[in-house]
Design a protein around this motif. Sequence first.
Motif, PDB file in Angstrom:
ATOM      1  N   THR A  59      -2.159   1.698 -13.004  1.00 10.78           N
ATOM      2  CA  THR A  59      -2.441   1.157 -14.604  1.00 10.78           C
ATOM      3  C   THR A  59      -1.771   2.319 -15.294  1.00 10.78           C
ATOM      4  N   THR A  60      -2.551   3.213 -14.638  1.00 10.86           N
ATOM      5  CA  THR A  60      -1.821   4.661 -15.261  1.00 10.86           C
ATOM      6  C   THR A  60      -0.511   5.005 -15.502  1.00 10.86           C
ATOM      7  N   LEU A  61      -0.018   4.609 -15.369  1.00 15.11           N
ATOM      8  CA  LEU A  61       1.450   5.026 -15.412  1.00 15.11           C
ATOM      9  C   LEU A  61       2.200   3.488 -16.043  1.00 15.11           C
ATOM     10  N   CYS A  62       1.476   2.772 -16.923  1.00 11.96           N
ATOM     11  CA  CYS A  62       2.518   1.510 -17.060  1.00 11.96           C
ATOM     12  C   CYS A  62       2.552   1.818 -18.369  1.00 11.96           C
ATOM     13  N   ILE A  63       3.958   1.943 -19.396  1.00 15.56           N
ATOM     14  CA  ILE A  63       3.790   1.961 -20.561  1.00 15.56           C
ATOM     15  C   ILE A  63       3.954   0.900 -21.197  1.00 15.56           C
ATOM     16  N   GLY A  64       3.997  -0.162 -20.801  1.00 12.65           N
ATOM     17  CA  GLY A  64       3.561  -1.471 -21.671  1.00 12.65           C
ATOM     18  C   GLY A  64       5.380  -1.431 -22.246  1.00 12.65           C
ATOM     19  N   CYS A  65       6.398  -1.519 -21.599  1.00 17.70           N
ATOM     20  CA  CYS A  65       7.603  -1.427 -21.908  1.00 17.70           C
ATOM     21  C   CYS A  65       7.920  -3.371 -21.647  1.00 17.70           C
ATOM     22  N   ARG A  66       7.737  -4.177 -20.388  1.00 15.42           N
ATOM     23  CA  ARG A  66       8.140  -5.881 -20.812  1.00 15.42           C
ATOM     24  C   ARG A  66       8.856  -5.482 -19.996  1.00 15.42           C
ATOM     25  N   SER A  67       9.696  -4.497 -19.850  1.00 21.35           N
ATOM     26  CA  SER A  67      10.730  -4.730 -18.744  1.00 21.35           C
ATOM     27  C   SER A  67      10.186  -5.984 -17.715  1.00 21.35           C
ATOM     28  N   CYS A  68       9.205  -5.675 -17.142  1.00 24.23           N
ATOM     29  CA  CYS A  68       8.670  -6.637 -15.797  1.00 24.23           C
ATOM     30  C   CYS A  68       8.667  -8.136 -16.026  1.00 24.23           C
ATOM     31  N   GLU A  69       8.129  -8.217 -18.043  1.00 29.86           N
ATOM     32  CA  GLU A  69       7.869  -9.461 -18.479  1.00 29.86           C
ATOM     33  C   GLU A  69       9.364 -10.218 -18.043  1.00 29.86           C
ATOM     34  N   PRO A 112      -5.382   5.283 -20.348  1.00 26.47           N
ATOM     35  CA  PRO A 112      -5.819   5.095 -19.042  1.00 26.47           C
ATOM     36  C   PRO A 112      -6.334   5.669 -17.753  1.00 26.47           C
ATOM     37  N   SER A 113      -6.473   6.891 -18.323  1.00 25.94           N
ATOM     38  CA  SER A 113      -7.009   7.327 -17.100  1.00 25.94           C
ATOM     39  C   SER A 113      -7.940   8.677 -18.508  1.00 25.94           C
ATOM     40  N   PRO A 114      -8.919   9.315 -17.930  1.00 26.40           N
ATOM     41  CA  PRO A 114      -9.772  11.000 -18.222  1.00 26.40           C
ATOM     42  C   PRO A 114      -8.324  12.205 -18.554  1.00 26.40           C
ATOM     43  N   ASP A 115      -7.347  11.824 -17.934  1.00 28.50           N
ATOM     44  CA  ASP A 115      -6.374  12.302 -17.437  1.00 28.50           C
ATOM     45  C   ASP A 115      -5.294  12.700 -18.258  1.00 28.50           C
ATOM     46  N   SER A 116      -5.409  11.400 -18.661  1.00 31.56           N
ATOM     47  CA  SER A 116      -4.130  10.551 -19.691  1.00 31.56           C
ATOM     48  C   SER A 116      -4.103  11.694 -20.477  1.00 31.56           C
ATOM     49  N   ALA A 225      -3.805   2.336   1.820  1.00 28.21           N
ATOM     50  CA  ALA A 225      -3.349   3.972   2.009  1.00 28.21           C
ATOM     51  C   ALA A 225      -2.869   4.176   0.794  1.00 28.21           C
ATOM     52  N   LEU A 226      -1.265   4.107   0.568  1.00 28.34           N
ATOM     53  CA  LEU A 226      -0.628   4.880  -0.492  1.00 28.34           C
ATOM     54  C   LEU A 226      -1.869   4.833  -1.016  1.00 28.34           C
ATOM     55  N   ALA A 227      -2.561   3.630  -1.741  1.00 30.88           N
ATOM     56  CA  ALA A 227      -3.293   3.684  -2.853  1.00 30.88           C
ATOM     57  C   ALA A 227      -4.312   4.733  -3.138  1.00 30.88           C
ATOM     58  N   ARG A 228      -5.349   5.805  -1.738  1.00 32.17           N
ATOM     59  CA  ARG A 228      -6.526   6.097  -1.039  1.00 32.17           C
ATOM     60  C   ARG A 228      -5.642   7.663  -1.594  1.00 32.17           C
ATOM     61  N   SER A 229      -4.938   7.843  -0.887  1.00 34.08           N
ATOM     62  CA  SER A 229      -4.328   9.045  -0.640  1.00 34.08           C
ATOM     63  C   SER A 229      -3.779   9.220  -2.130  1.00 34.08           C
ATOM     64  N   ARG A 230      -3.128   8.864  -3.514  1.00 29.10           N
ATOM     65  CA  ARG A 230      -3.243   9.018  -5.291  1.00 29.10           C
ATOM     66  C   ARG A 230      -4.412   9.600  -4.925  1.00 29.10           C
ATOM     67  N   ALA A 231      -5.509   8.555  -4.910  1.00 31.04           N
ATOM     68  CA  ALA A 231      -6.805   8.877  -5.317  1.00 31.04           C
ATOM     69  C   ALA A 231      -7.360   9.771  -5.138  1.00 31.04           C
ATOM     70  N   ALA A 232      -6.694  10.565  -4.078  1.00 26.31           N
ATOM     71  CA  ALA A 232      -7.632  11.636  -3.192  1.00 26.31           C
ATOM     72  C   ALA A 232      -6.627  12.940  -3.977  1.00 26.31           C
ATOM     73  N   LYS A 233      -5.982  12.718  -4.146  1.00 26.91           N
ATOM     74  CA  LYS A 233      -4.684  13.990  -4.894  1.00 26.91           C
ATOM     75  C   LYS A 233      -4.889  13.972  -6.283  1.00 26.91           C
ATOM     76  N   ASN A 234      -5.642  13.083  -6.576  1.00 28.85           N
ATOM     77  CA  ASN A 234      -5.884  13.104  -8.080  1.00 28.85           C
ATOM     78  C   ASN A 234      -7.091  12.739  -8.893  1.00 28.85           C
TER      79      ASN A 234
END
Lengths: 316, 1110
Positions: A59-69, A112-116, A225-234
């Motif tokens: 959710t820290t990346l989503c820009i709300g462009c609605r392409s997915c919809e 979306p996140s404190p560092d955004s 695992a990917l989510a955990r490593s992303r969170a660990a890096k950031n």
Amino acid sequence: MGRTCFREMNMDRRELFTLALSAAGATVAGPALAAAADGHGATPATERATDHAAVLVDTTLCIGCRSCEEACQRANHLPAPEVPFSDRWVLNTPRRPNATRFTVVNAYEGRPSPDSRDRDKTYTKVQCLHCVDPSCVSACIVGALKKRDDGPVVYNPTICIGCRYCMVACPFEIPAYEYSEPLLPRVRKCTLCTGEDRLGKPKPACAATCPVEALVFGKRDELIALARSRAAKNPARYEDHLYGEHEVGGTSWLYLVGRPPTEIGLLELQEAAPPRLTEAIQHGIFKYGALPVAVYSGLAGLMWLTNRNRPQGGAK
Amino acid sequence: MSHHAARALRHHARFWSTGTLVLSAVMAVGYGFGLARLLVGMGPVTNLSDQYPWGIWIAIDVACGVALAAGGFVTAALVNVFGRGRYHDLERPAILTAWLGYSFVAIGLLFDLGRYFNIWRPLFNWQGNSVLFEVGMCVMVYLFVLTVEMLPALLAGLKEQAAGTGRWARLLTSLDTPLRVARRTVKRVLPGFIVLGVVLSSMHQSSLGGLMLIAPTKLSPLWWTPILPALFLMSAIMVGLPMVMFESVIAAKSYRRAPEMELLSPVSRVVPWFIGAYLTVKLVDVFVRNDLSVFLLDGEDTVSWLIEVGAGLVLPMLLLSTERVRRSTRGVFISACLIIGGVVLNRVNVFLVGFHPPFAQASYFPAIGEIAVTAALVSTIIFLYRFVAHFFPVLPATEADPQVDDEPVEEESAFGWARGFRRPSLVLFGGFIAFYVVVHREAITESERYTAPTGLARDTSSGPKAPARETPAAPPSFSPEAMPALLVLSSPLANAGTDDYEPVRFMHRAHATHSGGDCTVCHHRVQDPAKPDDRVGREITQVDMSAFRPSTCGACHRLPDEPDAPTRPGLKGAYHQQCVGCHEREGETTAPTGCRDCHRRFVPSHKDLLALPAKVTDPRVITARCLECHADVGEAVLDTSHWLWRGASPHETDRERESSLGKLVTINNYCIGVGSNMERCTQCHIGYGAFTSDADFHDRTRIDCLVCHDTTGTYQKAEGEGGAPLADLDLVAIAASVGQPTRGDCGTCHFNSEGGPNVKHGDLEPALANPSPELDVHMGQHGLACQDCHTTTNHEVAGKASTLAVGTNRLRCEQCHGGSPHAFSGSVRYHLDRHLQAVACQACHIPSFAHESPTAMMWDWSKAGQDLPVLKDANGMPTFDKKKGAFTWGKDVTPEYRWDNGRTRHYTLGEPIDPSKPTTLAEPQGAYADARARIAPFKHYRARQPYDTETNLLAVPNLWDGFWLDFDWEKALRVGMASVGQTFSGKFGFAETETWHGLHHTVVPKDRSLRCRDCHEADAVSCTRCHGHDENGPETSCEQCHGSTPGQDFSVQLGPSYPATAGKRLDFQQLGYASDPALLGGRFHKLEGPFGARKNDKAPTPPAAEAPAP
């Protein structure tokens, strides 16, 4: 009336009381029996779901462009919306999936996140979460909703009777219904693009199209695992909570969040999957048909006892 | 105690009565709604929604129906299992109630189930985990059991009817043997079925409670508990006897008999004990599982719970504990009603009131259709109860009944019994209406209202940008002229999985300049050049800046979520996160953030999507087919200025808030006006038809999709046919070819305005459909299409021509090129960028116009209609045409220059003119003192056109089918003026008019643009004037300013590019300057000191600069 009747009434009361208590006791004993009974549950459901198709939403990346919809609408041949997908003003009003759209993106005030630094709104995509232990699958009276071995929860309208119990059961309030269709209404929800016309296409359409790659498709444990490593890096970026890892027994759509999930439209839910309780009671009561047969025999015996001394023709 | 034999009621009462008629009416209305549900679906008939999928059809019809039918099994158990034979008379009515109740649960489900025709599926598709499955199967079996339990009464009734006379009796007599066998069989199996009924009932009564266990997060904790099945069962047992009491009293009253209080009173004595047991378990459960705060969660829930417990349980328990109440019919009846009401309320609470979906936008209240169907079902139960009790021995006979007498007693008026019930039922009905009106709230399912601005892709209405940044000396490695201006970002890695958009045309140099020479803004890591396979690199450092060699994005970013670098996005993600992220940080500027702001949509081939017949002659058929998929586009087009030929004019002086200006109100000095000429003029309208009536502008099927979207290049509209295409075109093939508009598509109209190639604009000529790079660098060298600059939103095309009053989004070169666009190093860039304060980009980059097709420079209508010789000028263009008059043409024309602040002023019909002076029909606004104005190039066009000499109004002639046929000015002007609602006196003359056309196209390559000495005096732009040296100091080296680009010839930098017009192109004094600004400084910054003037000049006093206009 007097004593005679009183005595009779006492017997009435006592025996009627017995009926009530025995039946009630039987149903209360259900859960107790269930606790002793062996349900599905020796292996936690999440362990059986390691290979299931899943999507990680950052959710820290989503820009709300609605392409997915838009991609979802096209991939599933859904009707065109009244407001075009390029319109981002609709994000100001919270929307839900409905009979003509399987997924929506909603906007919430705040970064979306404190560092955004990029945006002052957070966007959350809403769709069927393809739970590991789905309430809707357990609830469906005819098994029109099934959890496939590879993960997605799929719907078969042919056998569906339209009782809408799945909609009552879903804790995320996802299945939508075609109320305006008189003859062949269907339950509508995300299918993880498992339809036949998606064969050969590698990903769900939404994940394939997301321009900022906020949606990552993969196997559930690999995504965890990917989510955990992303969170660990950031660590400054992400909350220490992967939403969907444990909620209602775990879901296949996992959300990486940079702020409390309840602030961005993700419900706070119990970790126990609701079907565990209902199936435990259900199977506990009816395991081998023991309880119904026991009750039947008991009542039949009682009936024989009370009626064997009566002259025939009394009870008719 | 003796049993009274059961007896059919037909012997002493009539079937039809007021009550029966009322019931029939309710049934008729309700089943009407039911039929509507079957025909149009649940949506219009109910208030069900995705948030509230279950309404009263489940909560009342199913849940209450099953609960209240529990009387059957309770009484059956009481009489047969526990041997309380004295209550035998109550058994048959209870079984009948149950049988009818359960039957109508099933029938009611046919309305609620979405796919009712699949109701048999649970028999074959078993899903044993589902509580609902258990309920369904159990109810189905139980219904069968109930039917068997009803058979004694039914068979006895048939036996009795066989003893009568008539055809029915004779038929029954003939069936005597099978009926007798049936009676014997039933008698034998009945006990087993009775016990089975009790067991099955217990199972599904409790499972109904289990239904809501699956939703612990949605049901209020006041009701949700794991022992909910037990509570449902206990309450079902509890309500069984009160139901029997209720129906006995009602039935007795209905048939004017005394209720059997001798049975009901003792029965009612045990009821408080059932209530007590249930109440205890319920309260203990609520208070053990929750603390008192549960009552504060939701006011409605708490109130409903208190009513359910207080009025539905506690109160009747207390009442029935009193002997006096138990002995009175009314007391028994009221207590029974309270208990039944309490159980109904409990079911409604569990399924509706306490059900709180997490995203509900409106609460649920049953629609009138739902209430009507429920009422109809209940009425049918009552109706059928009466029917069965009437014709079959269900109710016991009483002493008052005549014995076995087949003569019906004369029925007194049926109002007798009804009177006692009329008042309370009227009160109830009235109360319900009041309740409905006061409490009912519309359950609005998701109202999505949005207010979006119309068609604003970018806000470009602000004035010129702030002056270019004064950059310090950039690092020597930053050489923008060595950088490509434009990169096309296309890679299979970025395109994988999606083919929605064409690749991005990325303005690399503009971005690099915008970052101030800091490449690390995008190229944020450095790759070791010795290791070309290095895809991780390292963070960039200051040292790297001088030796920095940025690698392409794709060197590191390829596929997303590669395991060795979980946080590194793939190429597509990298592009978007980088671009969109940065643009969002820039805030509300022109930095694009929408998808189509950067890339065009990819249009898939429509060949197989068409579904048109092989040959189509009526183009509106094509449009209708387009609209089937693109309906929203049809709506959008109807609001555009291309369609309406009018629109908002926010850049028009004094008319900023209007939206009526357009071709029907303004005129030009070419073919003058469209009024009365629509058959001809609509050849350049995006519709089919002459559009003389306002209704045509609302007709979507008249949209001409093909004129813009044809990619074959063959589509053309016919002349004078009201917008119809040429007759011999293969419209289907053209429709199959639709795609992004090509330059030729736009040019069909815009290159040929006013009747010929490049007659009007000067910078829009047919050669631009396929230009050479020298003709136009954007279109010829980089292949840009019109819509790459003239972006569209909802089919409204951005841009505003100076000749049109209409236009919202003005285009500005800075949108792509940024505020510091000149690709030079150091000071040269600095000087050139500073020109942006006073000089429009077009002034230097469009040095002339009409390169391939000559343009009209003068048109004299006064000569039209005469027979003059048609001579050709040096370019081969005719200087006279009988229909139009005399012409002067120009080719490779040098523009005239004037101030332009982006606003315009146009002549509108009805404005009086001064015929002694030229009237300007289209004029750019701006002046020397206006800080937002910049010097821009224009085609200055002149004409003589007709005007009304009495009213001094410019006149619109009817040319098509008018002057061009009979050359009668007076008639043509009369018809033409009438068509635009103006008066015409009959007297006309010819006045001089002029138009200023802004030039924006045919941008030449940069080596052909103007240079310093094309406008400035040669001496004024010598570098050593400012960057000079003392007589004693060192010579200024060229590299100090120009950087070290080899091969650059600095004297050529100064120009002039066009020696023939050098020094004569711009008249500074005429523009308002005292003298050449290179000498004195610009409008608002004066050059002072030794640089302020040439050493020997006496500088004239500069005029006082006025305060810049706001």
